[in-house]
Write an enzyme that holds these catalytic residues in place. Structure first.
Site, PDB file in Angstrom:
ATOM      1  N   ASN A  20       9.834  -1.075   9.876  1.00 23.85           N
ATOM      2  CA  ASN A  20      11.182  -1.134   9.320  1.00 23.85           C
ATOM      3  C   ASN A  20      11.988  -2.236  10.006  1.00 23.85           C
ATOM      4  O   ASN A  20      13.159  -2.425   9.709  1.00 23.85           O
ATOM      5  CB  ASN A  20      11.883   0.224   9.504  1.00 23.85           C
ATOM      6  CG  ASN A  20      11.284   1.313   8.611  1.00 23.85           C
ATOM      7  OD1 ASN A  20      11.287   1.192   7.392  1.00 23.85           O
ATOM      8  ND2 ASN A  20      10.758   2.369   9.208  1.00 23.85           N
ATOM      9  N   SER A  41     -10.428   7.098   0.146  1.00 22.55           N
ATOM     10  CA  SER A  41      -9.734   7.032   1.419  1.00 22.55           C
ATOM     11  C   SER A  41     -10.130   8.251   2.241  1.00 22.55           C
ATOM     12  O   SER A  41     -10.376   9.332   1.688  1.00 22.55           O
ATOM     13  CB  SER A  41      -8.212   7.009   1.190  1.00 22.55           C
ATOM     14  OG  SER A  41      -7.520   6.886   2.409  1.00 22.55           O
ATOM     15  N   HIS A 100      -6.794   9.966  -2.125  1.00 21.04           N
ATOM     16  CA  HIS A 100      -6.161   9.937  -0.806  1.00 21.04           C
ATOM     17  C   HIS A 100      -6.986  10.679   0.261  1.00 21.04           C
ATOM     18  O   HIS A 100      -7.177  10.190   1.369  1.00 21.04           O
ATOM     19  CB  HIS A 100      -4.753  10.532  -0.896  1.00 21.04           C
ATOM     20  CG  HIS A 100      -3.834  10.056   0.174  1.00 21.04           C
ATOM     21  ND1 HIS A 100      -2.469   9.944   0.007  1.00 21.04           N
ATOM     22  CD2 HIS A 100      -4.062   9.666   1.445  1.00 21.04           C
ATOM     23  CE1 HIS A 100      -1.921   9.507   1.127  1.00 21.04           C
ATOM     24  NE2 HIS A 100      -2.861   9.333   2.020  1.00 21.04           N
ATOM     25  N   TYR A 119       3.906   9.500   0.164  1.00 22.39           N
ATOM     26  CA  TYR A 119       4.861   8.838   1.044  1.00 22.39           C
ATOM     27  C   TYR A 119       6.310   9.081   0.606  1.00 22.39           C
ATOM     28  O   TYR A 119       7.232   8.842   1.390  1.00 22.39           O
ATOM     29  CB  TYR A 119       4.590   7.331   1.120  1.00 22.39           C
ATOM     30  CG  TYR A 119       3.211   6.967   1.605  1.00 22.39           C
ATOM     31  CD1 TYR A 119       2.388   7.906   2.236  1.00 22.39           C
ATOM     32  CD2 TYR A 119       2.700   5.682   1.428  1.00 22.39           C
ATOM     33  CE1 TYR A 119       1.112   7.568   2.667  1.00 22.39           C
ATOM     34  CE2 TYR A 119       1.425   5.340   1.870  1.00 22.39           C
ATOM     35  CZ  TYR A 119       0.633   6.293   2.481  1.00 22.39           C
ATOM     36  OH  TYR A 119      -0.633   5.962   2.905  1.00 22.39           O
ATOM     37  N   LYS A 168      -2.180   6.085  -4.461  1.00 23.07           N
ATOM     38  CA  LYS A 168      -3.220   7.067  -4.157  1.00 23.07           C
ATOM     39  C   LYS A 168      -2.967   8.383  -4.885  1.00 23.07           C
ATOM     40  O   LYS A 168      -1.820   8.786  -5.094  1.00 23.07           O
ATOM     41  CB  LYS A 168      -3.281   7.327  -2.644  1.00 23.07           C
ATOM     42  CG  LYS A 168      -3.479   6.056  -1.830  1.00 23.07           C
ATOM     43  CD  LYS A 168      -3.495   6.340  -0.333  1.00 23.07           C
ATOM     44  CE  LYS A 168      -3.494   5.046   0.452  1.00 23.07           C
ATOM     45  NZ  LYS A 168      -2.150   4.459   0.575  1.00 23.07           N
ATOM     46  N   ASP A 186       0.843  -1.196   0.000  1.00 21.79           N
ATOM     47  CA  ASP A 186       0.000   0.000   0.000  1.00 21.79           C
ATOM     48  C   ASP A 186       0.875   1.242   0.000  1.00 21.79           C
ATOM     49  O   ASP A 186       1.502   1.590   1.004  1.00 21.79           O
ATOM     50  CB  ASP A 186      -0.901  -0.003   1.239  1.00 21.79           C
ATOM     51  CG  ASP A 186      -1.822   1.211   1.266  1.00 21.79           C
ATOM     52  OD1 ASP A 186      -2.909   1.130   0.648  1.00 21.79           O
ATOM     53  OD2 ASP A 186      -1.451   2.227   1.867  1.00 21.79           O
TER      54      ASP A 186
END
Length: 317
Positions: A270, A165, A111, A49, A78, A44
């Site tokens: 991460n 979204s 988005h 981002y 998005k 996603d």
């Protein structure tokens, strides 16, 4: 692999995916590659981002090494707020596909239901919320114009499914009134502090698949100083006790609270061990009383609210 079947296309969207928000840019390619090796198939992403190129590099490496075929993957991206005008939607989708190195997205979402003034990607990408002067510049582009442009992405084969979204009921219903291609997925903030039962029920009634983000509640927002002082869900005694009773981690319990009800989850990390644990979050079932106890933690705590940036963007008011 457990999946949600999308109503219009019958495509299977994995129930547990990998979210790319805040995945470190320098290690993103390796993180995505390793996540594919572990078994993740849904990724996603979003223009906002700032790591789509790196995520794409990880995917290309996995394709080249024969770990997966493109058809095995479900890639979501998005449309950012500055590209809502009809003549900018396709431009951005193509721009993002190029970053990923892909021919199509499996899912493309609006988005936020917020239109901001256009920023040329050549000037700045991702453009984020602010203009060059540091201010928010709204633009009067209605949702129906943006949605019609999204539908043309499906027509042209750039996108298989389209969705929304950060939208609430009134706007979703309005899109359904004029949609030629109905929204297939709604992605929203959803966790035991923000359970949104009426919205979940509406999506079920309309046949919209739901994806939950920020499944761990305040956890993702601590480093951004946006956690609003809320106590951690990962350390909440109710969550901890349920986790102990199943021999699972609190993060696995929070993910299962959604996925057991057919709501897709997209945790990010991460950390390799946590990436493994998140992927193994759907191999057990919570009891009915577990689900009820978790939902009872609801305090309507919304952590991702554009109104905190500018009151003119109070989309959840």
């Amino acid at each position: 692999m457990a999946a949600v079947v999308l109503k219009r296309t019958g495509q299977k969207m994995p129930l547990v995916g990998f979210g790319l928000w805040k995945v470190t840019k320098s290690s993103c390619a390796d993180t995505v590659y390793n996540a594919i090796k572990l078994g993740y198939r849904l990724f996603d992403g979003a223009g906002d981002y700032g790591n789509e190129k790196e995520a794409g590099e990880g995917i290309q490496r996995a394709l080249k090494d024969g770990i997966v075929k493109r058809a095995d993957l479900f890639i979501t991206s998005k449309l950012w707020n500055t590209f809502h005008a009809a003549d900018h939607v396709k431009e951005l989708a193509q721009y993002q596909l190029k970053l990923w190195g892909l021919d199509y997205f499996d899912l493309y979402l609006i988005h936020f239901p917020i239109a901001l003034k256009y920023v040329d990607p050549a000037h700045r990408f991702p453009p984020e919320w602010f203009g060059d002067d540091g201010n928010v510049h709204l633009q009067n582009t209605p949702m129906h114009e943006t949605w019609q442009a999204m539908e043309t992405l499906v027509d042209s084969g750039l996108v298989k499914n389209i969705g929304l979204s950060n939208c609430q009921g009134a706007l979703i219903l309005d899109v359904f009134r004029h949609a030629r291609i109905e929204p297939q997925v709604l992605q929203v903030e959803l966790h035991p502090y923000l359970t949104q039962e009426p919205l979940v029920a509406l999506c079920k009634t309309l046949g919209i698949a739901l994806t939950a983000y920020s499944s761990f509640g305040p956890q993702s927002y601590v480093e951004l100083s946006m956690d609003k002082g809320a106590s951690s869900l990962l350390e909440h005694p109710v969550v901890s006790n349920i986790a102990k009773s199943h021999g699972k981690t609190t993060s696995q319990v929070l993910l299962r609270w959604a996925s057991q009800r057919g709501i897709a989850v997209i945790p990010k990390s991460n950390n390799y061990d946590r990436i493994v644990a998140n992927f193994q979050s759907d191999d057990f079932d919570l009891t009915a009383s577990d689900l009820k106890a978790l939902s009872a933690l609801n305090i309507n705590l919304r952590l991702n609210d554009p109104a905190d940036i500018d009151p003119r963007m109070a989309i959840f008011a």
